[in-house]
Write a protein that holds these residues in place. Structure first.
Motif, mmCIF file in Angstrom:
data_model
loop_
_atom_site.group_PDB
_atom_site.id
_atom_site.type_symbol
_atom_site.label_atom_id
_atom_site.label_comp_id
_atom_site.label_asym_id
_atom_site.label_seq_id
_atom_site.Cartn_x
_atom_site.Cartn_y
_atom_site.Cartn_z
ATOM 1 N N PHE A 1 -6.809 2.352 -7.960
ATOM 2 C CA PHE A 1 -7.617 2.286 -9.181
ATOM 3 C C PHE A 1 -8.589 1.119 -9.164
ATOM 4 C CE2 PHE A 1 -8.317 0.489 -13.404
ATOM 5 C CZ PHE A 1 -8.802 1.580 -14.102
ATOM 6 N N TRP A 2 -8.169 -0.040 -8.661
ATOM 7 C CA TRP A 2 -8.933 -1.268 -8.849
ATOM 8 C C TRP A 2 -10.155 -1.358 -7.946
ATOM 9 C CZ3 TRP A 2 -7.622 -3.108 -13.279
ATOM 10 C CH2 TRP A 2 -6.309 -2.896 -13.730
ATOM 11 N N ALA B 226 -10.072 6.275 -13.270
ATOM 12 C CA ALA B 226 -8.962 7.218 -13.244
ATOM 13 C C ALA B 226 -9.421 8.578 -12.718
ATOM 14 C CB ALA B 226 -8.372 7.364 -14.647
ATOM 15 N N GLU C 79 -9.129 8.521 -9.055
ATOM 16 C CA GLU C 79 -7.720 8.679 -8.680
ATOM 17 C C GLU C 79 -7.310 10.151 -8.732
ATOM 18 O OE1 GLU C 79 -4.840 5.161 -9.432
ATOM 19 O OE2 GLU C 79 -5.825 5.599 -11.339
ATOM 20 N N HIS D 298 -5.264 3.069 -15.706
ATOM 21 C CA HIS D 298 -4.554 3.089 -14.417
ATOM 22 C C HIS D 298 -3.107 3.551 -14.554
ATOM 23 C CE1 HIS D 298 -2.942 -0.985 -15.414
ATOM 24 N NE2 HIS D 298 -2.083 -0.797 -14.429
ATOM 25 N N LYS E 230 -2.659 8.306 -13.655
ATOM 26 C CA LYS E 230 -1.684 8.644 -12.614
ATOM 27 C C LYS E 230 -0.749 9.758 -13.081
ATOM 28 C CE LYS E 230 -1.702 4.399 -9.888
ATOM 29 N NZ LYS E 230 -2.760 3.679 -10.603
#
Length: 315
Positions: free
Chosen positions: A84-85, A90, A93, A140, A144
């Motif tokens: 994520f970072w 998102a 992801e 984050h 997920k």
């Protein structure tokens, strides 16, 4: 000797994947070998992995689905994780999770472990914290669990491994003790008096290896892990003892934390507020005894500090 089962490891040079690769390398008689997947096999981190026994480093990129499918081909298992970072997205992801799930389905991977987290929107149903990226409370986390569906819909046999705050954040993410105007060190979180589950990042990979070793037993299960549950005061006390000087815990309002201005401050402020406000559910999901039944070497904070306190930047 029986043929070794190949575990394809996404993010092999990172914290979670690296822990799994090293756990496999440290167990040459365990029946597994790691296929360490990285975008840059020529990096120093990749070369370190290549020097380990039982490790094959291969190039693949989550932005290139064909390369992931090639990297998964012939693998018994796959460890899947997103980052994520890198771009705070998102949606990125989700796309990467879909790529991994599709590759696992196409290549017949027998067991996937997907590193995931709770969707905080199951709990936060009011305006106590701002909505981010138009639809998330803690992107984050929320993204997920959204991405869990990619593996379920693909029909991939998956263990959903919910992780926790890394103590390495005190070293690399700027969350370590800061010295105030009076010269005293302090850690600053909007946690109130709530306890926060946390762990050593490498233990995620070690626990994933233990899950693979269980065979089919944990396929379809959601497993939530941590090394210890500690309040801000307890974190500060242990940090101070390890660093050899006083460290105080400074509790702040989540709105104040969100206003600190560093990249991701709003995201982090929401995350800590979720952990503060829903402590019973978040902590309760992470049974320390069960986690240690999977990984008896799971570190507590004092053990991690004994090996890592010297790496925490203190000015």
């Amino acid at each position: 000797m029986a043929e070794q089962k190949v575990i394809a490891v996404i993010g092999a040079t990172g914290t979670q994947g690296g822990g799994l690769v090293r756990a496999i390398a440290a167990d040459p008689d365990g029946g597994f070998t790691a296929r360490a997947i990285t975008r840059d096999p020529g990096s120093d981190a990749a070369k370190e992995l290549a020097a380990l026994p039982n490790i094959d480093v291969v190039q693949a990129d989550l932005e290139d689905p064909a390369s992931i499918e090639a990297a998964f081909t012939g693998a018994y298992g796959a460890f899947c994780v997103t980052f994520f970072w890198v771009d705070f997205s998102a949606e990125t992801e989700m796309g990467h999770a879909q790529t991994m799930a599709a590759a696992a389905k196409a290549t017949g991977v027998h067991h996937v472990i997907w590193s995931t987290l709770e969707d905080t929107r199951h709990w936060v149903k009011d305006d106590r914290m701002p909505t981010l990226q138009e639809k998330y409370k803690v992107p984050h986390f929320d993204g997920k669990e959204d991405a869990d569906a990619a593996f379920r819909e693909a029909g991939v046999p998956t263990t959903f491994l919910r992780t926790a705050f890394y103590w390495e954040n005190f070293i690399y993410f700027g969350l370590g003790p800061q010295r105030g105007d009076d010269g005293t060190l302090a850690v600053t979180f909007p946690l109130g008096s709530s306890k926060m589950p946390a762990m050593a990042a490498e233990d995620i990979g070690k626990t994933a290896y233990a899950i693979f070793r269980r065979g089919d037993e944990l396929i379809g299960k959601t497993i939530s892990i941590a090394g210890e549950h500690l309040s801000g005061d307890e974190l500060a006390e242990k940090l101070g003892r390890a660093l050899g000087e006083e460290v105080r815990y400074h509790d702040v309002d989540p709105d104040a934390y969100r206003g600190f201005g560093f990249p991701g401050a709003d995201e982090m402020g929401n995350m800590f507020q979720f952990k503060r406000d829903f402590e019973a559910d978040y902590v309760g999901a992470r049974d320390l005894d069960y986690a240690r039944s999977l990984n008896p070497e799971l570190q507590d904070f004092d053990t991690w500090l004994a090996a890592n306190a010297s790496k925490i930047p203190v000015e």
